[in-house]
Design an enzyme around this catalytic site. Structure first.
Site, mmCIF file in Angstrom:
data_model
loop_
_atom_site.group_PDB
_atom_site.id
_atom_site.type_symbol
_atom_site.label_atom_id
_atom_site.label_comp_id
_atom_site.label_asym_id
_atom_site.label_seq_id
_atom_site.Cartn_x
_atom_site.Cartn_y
_atom_site.Cartn_z
ATOM 1 N N GLU A 119 -41.341 2.469 -28.863
ATOM 2 C CA GLU A 119 -41.862 1.140 -29.175
ATOM 3 C C GLU A 119 -40.857 0.322 -29.996
ATOM 4 O O GLU A 119 -40.866 -0.904 -29.963
ATOM 5 C CB GLU A 119 -43.178 1.279 -29.947
ATOM 6 N N HIS A 125 -40.002 26.910 -18.133
ATOM 7 C CA HIS A 125 -40.525 27.490 -16.889
ATOM 8 C C HIS A 125 -41.134 26.424 -15.991
ATOM 9 O O HIS A 125 -41.811 26.745 -15.016
ATOM 10 C CB HIS A 125 -41.548 28.576 -17.232
ATOM 11 N N LYS A 155 -53.128 -5.490 -22.007
ATOM 12 C CA LYS A 155 -54.386 -5.934 -22.631
ATOM 13 C C LYS A 155 -54.860 -7.226 -21.973
ATOM 14 O O LYS A 155 -56.038 -7.373 -21.666
ATOM 15 C CB LYS A 155 -54.194 -6.167 -24.133
#
Ligand code: PA5
Length: 420
Positions: free
Chosen positions: A273, A294, A408
């Site tokens: 961010e 793995h 948003k």
């Protein structure tokens, strides 16, 4: 002690180090003199607030919750939960009474929590700087209703709000309903708020020691803001920048300790961010080793060579286990009998680092003496200072996050929010 070792990156890109080092020193000066971009959000440099009033109130509230034996429901998203979850998981694994919610919109997770609360008493700590974020807002509405049904008028004593001093829906609600509240300072952004009540209240309620956290933070700032060339925050910023400028656009934070899983999540937010803007920035990713060797190991060893790797290594453990001797040795593990698990883990780290270097992945290492409050808070501060330095070197404002608003807007439109 925390040590940053980047000798292999220095060797690989030797010619470029000294000029980038100078850039980093200039960026650190700008941070210290508070003259860089976003300097109105540098309140985190003065944390934690060590005034007796603040510390005593935090400790008292946390002790009340801890000693009650009740659950604490911590509601928040992004910077309003990741720091607390990181430290609590690192210190206690799953052995604690803190539940985190409000950082997604999953009906399954919320239903499961509501079922758990049918038979458990609980406190709520709702955390939101803006006080208007949708995910924690919805979770708080649902849990507040439950608390009011269960505890009637005394529900107010079990709800603690952490938000802005004056504005936002949460502040209004806290004032109106008489909830206890803690303040998130105006000049501290979400992802830098670990050492405010945002992080400290849940961390202390889980049973952590505030004096160790303060000691670690103070020592972290002393180290990370020093002009010493060995300053790990400075060195880390230099190493990352050198790798980035040589085409390594992805950084892997690789830890050999699963307790650090959420610490990596916190780190990803801090770096992602802060740096990812204006078409620039290293993509922060993380793996838990040896587990992910793995699954992701193949890609790291042999995939697109766009990655560099920072290892987080715990050098000493308070508890360890020895591998037993077995007469039959059918599993052929007797060559390890008498060795501790941490010794084998250490060799796994050394072997992995060498393999990844051979595979063309530049690597560096943060060594932590122990996994405790002091080392964790110190490392957080080192990372915060380092991302500020590297953000300035990148030419971005490390303290804003304008990109977070885009989803948003769309979501609110789709949901029919009034005024959108
Ligand atoms: O770092 C940030 O600023 C964000 O991640 C915020 O912490 C997050 O969006 C939550 O915001 P708020 O605390 O206002 O609910």
């Amino acid at each position: 002690m925390i040590q940053f070792i980047d000798e292999l990156i220095r060797k690989r890109y030797a010619a470029q180090f000294s000029s980038i080092q100078k850039e980093a020193e200039t960026a650190l000066d700008r941070l210290i003199s508070r003259t860089g971009k976003g300097n109105e959000f540098l309140g985190w440099l003065d944390l934690p607030d060590q005034s007796p009033d603040n510390v005593i109130l935090l400790e008292k509230t946390a002790k009340e919750i801890h000693d009650s034996g009740d659950l604490l429901i911590s509601i928040g998203i992004g910077g309003s939960y990741l720091g607390a979850k990181a430290i609590i998981h690192a210190l206690f694994g799953d052995q604690h009474r803190i539940r985190f919610i409000g950082h997604h919109l999953s009906p399954l997770e919320l239903t499961q929590l509501l079922k758990e609360l049918e038979s458990r008493d609980f406190y709520i700590n709702v955390i939101s700087k803006s006080g208007t974020t949708t995910e924690p807002g919805i979770a708080f509405r649902i849990l507040r209703e439950l608390a009011e049904k269960k505890y009637g008028e005394s529900a107010a004593k079990r709800i603690i709000v952490t938000t802005d001093a004056n504005k936002g829906a949460l502040r209004t609600l806290a004032d109106k309903k008489g909830y206890r509240s803690f303040v998130i300072p105006d000049n501290v952004g979400g992802r830098f708020s670990l050492l405010t009540p945002v992080g400290l209240l849940p961390i202390l309620a889980a049973g952590a020691d505030i004096n160790q956290i303060i000691r670690g933070a103070v020592s972290g700032f002393e180290t990370a803001l020093s002009q010493d060339k060995q300053n790990p925050a400075l060195q880390y910023a230099v190493s990352r920048t050198v790798c980035y400028r040589n085409g390594k656009g992805i950084e892997l934070l690789s830890s050999f300790e699963p307790r650090l899983h959420y610490f990596s999540e916190w780190w990803k937010q801090l770096f992602g961010e802060s740096e990812g803007k204006d078409g620039k920035g290293i993509f922060p990713a993380s793996v838990d080793l040896t587990t992910d060797l793995h699954s992701m190991g193949q890609w790291i060893q042999d995939g697109v060579r766009s990655v560099f790797e920072t290892f987080l290594v715990v050098d000493h453990y308070q508890e360890d286990i020895k591998i037993p001797y077995d007469e039959s040795d059918l599993d052929t593990l007797n060559y390890l009998s008498g060795r501790s698990l941490s010794y084998v883990n250490q060799k796994a780290f050394e072997g992995t680092r060498a393999a990844h270097e051979d595979g063309g992945v530049p690597t560096a290492v943060f060594h932590l003496d122990y996994l405790d409050e002091e080392h964790l808070s110190k490392l957080c501060v080192i990372f915060e200072v380092s991302v500020a330095i590297s953000g300035y070197m990148l030419g971005v404002n490390p303290f804003d996050q304008p990109g977070v608003e885009a989803y948003k807007r769309n979501m609110f439109k789709l949901l029919g929010k009034p005024g959108i």
